[in-house]
Scaffold this active site. Structure first.
Site, short mmCIF file in Angstrom:
data_model
loop_
_atom_site.label_atom_id
_atom_site.label_comp_id
_atom_site.label_asym_id
_atom_site.label_seq_id
_atom_site.Cartn_x
_atom_site.Cartn_y
_atom_site.Cartn_z
N LYS A 44 0.84 -1.20 0.00
CA LYS A 44 0.00 0.00 0.00
C LYS A 44 0.88 1.26 0.00
CE LYS A 44 -3.44 2.30 2.85
NZ LYS A 44 -4.41 2.16 3.94
N GLU A 68 10.61 -4.79 4.35
CA GLU A 68 10.71 -6.19 3.93
C GLU A 68 10.36 -6.35 2.45
OE1 GLU A 68 9.10 -5.01 6.57
OE2 GLU A 68 9.06 -6.44 8.24
N GLY A 98 -4.85 -1.90 5.12
CA GLY A 98 -4.07 -3.04 4.63
C GLY A 98 -4.73 -4.37 4.94
N ARG A 99 -5.21 -4.52 6.19
CA ARG A 99 -5.78 -5.82 6.59
C ARG A 99 -7.20 -6.02 6.07
NH1 ARG A 99 -4.33 -2.47 10.55
NH2 ARG A 99 -5.92 -1.52 11.88
N GLU A 128 -4.34 -6.50 15.06
CA GLU A 128 -3.84 -5.19 14.64
C GLU A 128 -4.95 -4.15 14.69
OE1 GLU A 128 -2.18 -4.17 10.53
OE2 GLU A 128 -0.32 -4.55 11.58
N HIS A 141 -4.02 -33.25 18.25
CA HIS A 141 -2.86 -34.07 18.61
C HIS A 141 -1.70 -33.22 19.09
CE1 HIS A 141 -4.93 -37.61 17.06
NE2 HIS A 141 -5.43 -36.76 16.18
N LYS A 187 9.75 -0.34 14.17
CA LYS A 187 10.32 0.00 12.86
C LYS A 187 11.40 1.07 13.01
CE LYS A 187 6.13 -0.81 10.11
NZ LYS A 187 5.11 -0.23 9.23
O1 F6P Z 1 3.49 -2.64 9.72
C1 F6P Z 1 2.14 -2.97 9.66
C2 F6P Z 1 1.59 -2.71 8.29
O2 F6P Z 1 1.48 -1.35 8.07
C3 F6P Z 1 0.25 -3.40 8.11
O3 F6P Z 1 -0.80 -2.66 8.62
C4 F6P Z 1 0.22 -3.58 6.64
O4 F6P Z 1 -0.74 -4.51 6.24
C5 F6P Z 1 1.64 -4.02 6.37
O5 F6P Z 1 2.41 -3.27 7.27
C6 F6P Z 1 2.13 -3.86 4.97
O6 F6P Z 1 2.05 -2.52 4.56
P1 F6P Z 1 2.21 -2.12 3.04
O7 F6P Z 1 1.11 -2.72 2.27
O8 F6P Z 1 2.17 -0.62 3.02
O9 F6P Z 1 3.55 -2.64 2.56
#
Ligand code: F6P
Length: 531
Positions: free
Chosen positions: A196, A202, A257-258, A343, A374, A494
């Site tokens: 987003k 990452e 995002g979620r 979240e 199990h 972060k």
């Molecule tokens: O760090 C949390 C977060 O902002 C989530 O809310 C989000 O889904 C995820 O990181 C990934 O964010 P992006 O889509 O901006 O890479």
């Protein structure tokens, strides 16, 4: 007025004081109509919440709480596009993404772009730099840009498109992407960079690794246009990364995002299962949206799940909640719900900026049944902790091999019954169990659960299921007076990681590092010698 001081909360408190010790065995014995009273159906779904530790009075008081919190008013505000995410100044409009003909024009335009992309990839019209058709798609994203499409593609594995493999990479650990790249052919691999913000560390690191891997084989920057798609709200950043505007799929800051599976973030899923299935997913969610918007409070499935969760958390004192899908295809649902619920509602500051000082979202966890039986079910049965469970079962199997589905369902129903009713000393004696073993074989029971029965696991019912939990999450936020749509709690880590990374890279010296505590400094110096 503080939430806990409101008359509706106080009334629940007083009720819980006398009610909370009652056993499910007694509640069932006292009411022949309990299943009918505490189960609801909608559009093929059945929610049985008769094994929750409530009675008619509890239910009535919970509905009073929902009225006092004005869940209906907040629902209207969300659906009307008001800025209910007040800390980020944003509307919350994921429902508009699946509104069908009523969706805004910009949403319909992106859906058309996604459909065209699916058609090009599936038909072989999308060609890589060597003019070969695409065989593999890699979605690079994390959190909401990964968990939704990853979970749904796994859930709909029975509908997987032939001749196209879809993979998901999320972790910055090279152990995620490196073994995958080693198996893939750069000439036939298409990367989707899903972010987003397009600033997530990452995702950008993995995206750069993927681009370097492609360029090492292709030899020319021009290959990027044929092998990279971006899904983002941040056009400047996608340009800087070198992704052609024509390959950028837009979404909007009003999609959290979620809650973004229904947006272009779902492209990897649509590629995995086909465009028509993706539209069925949207249709299932739309049906649940309509139910949520119109069903009376007492019959409203998302609100019911929310009220039960709040009761278990704040009045019965359960710190966790297990999600137990009796479906291997839904094995990733617990991880998806962890982000959705934790979240969104793992917060202690209310909308007025005051501390709530009551437990909010429980720790969500779980695993597919029957596997969990199990491993951790021992603790559910005899560990002495209150752990409410959501069982999810399918009437028909998505993989109808003879001999499998009946035992799966039998196990699901057996577990919820065993958890609720347990096994008493009298029952054990009647079965001839020796007195010395008897204490070990006692099952206290009274472990509350709901069972959600889906007719089958197809795209439509998955859409219903996910929208059900989305709206449950929304209702809980309203009930707790929380803004469910920000996530400030992820920021501190972060920021610190950025500083620590610069220290590890030797960009500044230990003197600057003294801002860190002794433990972090000790770990830094142990690691610094090796990195
Ligand atoms: O760090 C949390 C977060 O902002 C989530 O809310 C989000 O889904 C995820 O990181 C990934 O964010 P992006 O889509 O901006 O890479």
């Amino acid at each position: 007025m503080k939430l806990t001081e409101t008359p509706a909360w106080q009334a629940l408190n007083a009720h819980a004081a006398t009610f909370s010790r009652r056993h499910l065995r007694d509640l069932f014995a006292a009411d022949d109509g309990r299943f009918t009273r505490f189960s609801r159906s909608f559009d093929g779904l059945l929610l049985d919440f008769s094994k929750q530790r409530i009675d008619a009075e509890t239910h009535r008081l919970l509905l009073d709480l929902a009225a006092a919190a004005d869940v209906a008013g907040w629902r209207w505000k969300m659906l009307a596009g008001e800025i209910i995410n007040h800390t980020e100044g944003r509307a919350v409009r994921h429902v508009a993404l699946r509104a069908g003909d009523a969706a805004p024009p910009e949403v319909r335009a992106v859906l058309a772009q996604m459909a065209a992309c699916c058609d090009r990839v599936h038909s072989g019209g999308w060609r890589g730099y060597s003019d070969e058709r695409i065989s593999d798609v890699v979605n690079i994203g994390i959190g909401g840009s990964d968990l939704g499409p990853r979970m749904a593609a796994r859930a709909l594995a029975a509908a997987q498109q032939p001749d196209l493999r879809v993979h998901f990479v999320s972790n910055v650990d090279a152990a995620d992407i490196a073994p995958l790249l080693a198996r893939l052919n750069p000439r036939t691999t298409l990367f989707i960079i899903a972010s987003k913000t397009f600033t997530t560390q990452e995702t950008l690191i993995n995206a750069r690794t993927a681009r370097a891997w492609l360029l090492a084989a292709a030899g020319s920057e021009e290959a990027v246009a044929r092998h990279f798609i971006a899904i983002s709200t941040a056009r400047e950043q996608t340009r800087q990364f070198g992704i052609a505007d024509a390959n950028v799929f837009e979404f909007w800051d009003w999609v959290g995002g979620r809650f973004s599976l229904w947006s272009a973030i779902g492209l990897s899923l649509a590629l995995a299962v086909g465009w028509s299935r993706f539209t069925e997913l949207l249709a299932g969610a739309r049906a649940m949206d309509e139910h949520f918007a119109t069903a009376p409070a007492a019959d409203n499935l998302p609100l019911t799940l929310a009220l039960l969760s709040l009761w278990n958390t704040d009045f019965l004192g359960a710190p966790t909640a297990a999600v137990l899908p009796y479906s291997q295809s839904l094995e990733l649902l617990p991880s998806y719900l962890q982000q959705l619920e934790m979240e969104s509602n793992g917060k202690q500051t209310d909308r007025a900026g005051e501390s709530l000082a009551i437990p909010t979202n429980p720790v969500v966890w779980g695993a597919a049944g029957s596997n969990g039986q199990h491993s951790f079910y021992q603790l559910l049965h005899q560990g002495g902790r209150l752990i409410p469970c959501d069982f999810i079962a399918l009437s028909d199997s998505d993989f109808p091999l003879p001999g499998h589905h009946r035992p799966l369902l039998a196990n699901c129903l057996a577990q919820s019954a065993a958890l609720a009713f347990g096994q008493t000393a009298e029952e054990l004696r009647a079965a001839g169990v020796s007195e010395s073993l008897l204490p070990y074989k006692l099952f206290p029971g009274n472990q509350p659960s709901s069972t959600l029965l889906l007719p089958r696991l197809d795209a439509y019912s998955l859409g219903q299921l996910l929208a059900l939990y989305e709206h449950k999450t929304f209702c809980l936020g309203v009930l707790w007076h929380i803004n469910s749509f920000d996530q400030w709690g992820v920021e501190l880590g972060k920021t610190l990681a950025g500083r620590i990374e610069r220290l590890l890279a030797g960009e500044y010296n230990n003197d600057n590092g003294k801002a860190f505590d002794a433990s972090t400094q000790g770990l830094l110096s142990a690691l610094g010698k090796k990195i």
